[in-house]
Motif scaffolding. Structure first.
Motif, PDB file in Angstrom:
ATOM      1  N   ILE A  10       0.839  -1.201   0.000  1.00 53.16           N
ATOM      2  CA  ILE A  10       0.000   0.000   0.000  1.00 53.16           C
ATOM      3  C   ILE A  10       0.874   1.251   0.000  1.00 53.16           C
ATOM      4  O   ILE A  10       0.592   2.226  -0.688  1.00 53.16           O
ATOM      5  N   ALA A 118      -6.320   1.852   0.206  1.00 54.37           N
ATOM      6  CA  ALA A 118      -6.451   0.645   1.028  1.00 54.37           C
ATOM      7  C   ALA A 118      -7.781  -0.049   0.781  1.00 54.37           C
ATOM      8  O   ALA A 118      -7.845  -1.277   0.655  1.00 54.37           O
ATOM      9  N   ALA A 153      -6.026  -4.877   4.795  1.00 55.94           N
ATOM     10  CA  ALA A 153      -6.111  -3.644   4.002  1.00 55.94           C
ATOM     11  C   ALA A 153      -7.304  -2.812   4.447  1.00 55.94           C
ATOM     12  O   ALA A 153      -7.227  -1.581   4.538  1.00 55.94           O
ATOM     13  N   TYR A 156      -6.513  -0.993   7.651  1.00 61.19           N
ATOM     14  CA  TYR A 156      -5.647   0.152   7.393  1.00 61.19           C
ATOM     15  C   TYR A 156      -6.459   1.317   6.838  1.00 61.19           C
ATOM     16  O   TYR A 156      -6.282   2.468   7.244  1.00 61.19           O
ATOM     17  N   GLY A 157      -7.362   1.008   5.905  1.00 64.29           N
ATOM     18  CA  GLY A 157      -8.210   2.049   5.334  1.00 64.29           C
ATOM     19  C   GLY A 157      -9.112   2.699   6.370  1.00 64.29           C
ATOM     20  O   GLY A 157      -9.274   3.922   6.401  1.00 64.29           O
TER      21      GLY A 157
END
Length: 198
Positions: A10, A118, A153, A156-157
């Motif tokens: 990312i 993300a 992911a 994280y987003g």
């Protein structure tokens, strides 16, 4: 190791897209209220997309359970797999179309851009996993790993989106938690196991 690899991937994409931040300086800045509205609208759009994904997974898992129990037919299982794949593709496409204003403050736009990358990575991985749900070329371990990486992911987003919400006053910071952690986020996992081709 898996988490570090995904964050690194990312990060690489973020570096390649960094030039987009400089372009926003030449546009008129939004007011504080407009900034909050823009961030809230982004949050609302992503929440609707994730709710669609959650509903799709729940329906898919229900059919898997019914098929395993012998109360769903092979035809019903095939239909459920097809719908799961179609929805995953649709969600991945929708996530790519959610817009972020170029007039946001640089810090807020950067956070939303990071969240967007993300989320797009997460939904692309989930789409890939869905396509292998009934494939003999994708093992159960590979299927589960795709979903696990998608969840990382997604986490994280969510953390970046919540940082943007905190920065704009839409969300109170959680003083007892990691500032990068989602203060009110919930992890929605993928399917627990790969289906057997009916």
């Amino acid at each position: 190791m898996k988490r570090a690899w995904l964050i690194g991937l990312i990060g690489l994409v973020l570096m390649l897209s960094a030039c987009s931040y400089n372009d926003s300086a030449s546009t008129a800045a939004l007011s504080e209220e407009e900034v909050q509205e823009s961030v809230q609208n982004y949050y609302n759009e992503m929440s609707k997309i994730e709710q669609l994904g959650k509903s799709s997974r729940e329906q898919f898992n229900e059919t898997i359970a019914a098929y395993s129990a012998g109360t769903a037919t092979s035809k019903e299982m095939e239909k459920a797999i097809a719908q799961f794949k179609d929805t995953a593709t649709d969600i991945s496409s929708q996530a790519k179309k959610v817009e972020i204003s170029d007039r946001l403050p640089e810090k807020v736009k950067k956070l939303l851009d990071e969240a967007q990358i993300a989320f797009q990575s997460a939904y692309s991985l989930k789409e890939k996993a869905s396509k292998g749900a009934d494939s003999a070329d994708v093992s159960a371990d590979e299927f589960n790993e795709l979903n696990q990486n998608a969840d990382l992911a997604m986490l994280y987003g969510i953390s970046k989106l919540n940082e943007a919400r905190v920065a704009t006053g839409l969300l109170e910071p959680d003083k007892d938690a990691d500032p990068k952690a989602a203060a009110d986020s919930k992890v929605v996992t993928g399917t627990d196991s790969k289906t057997v081709k009916p």
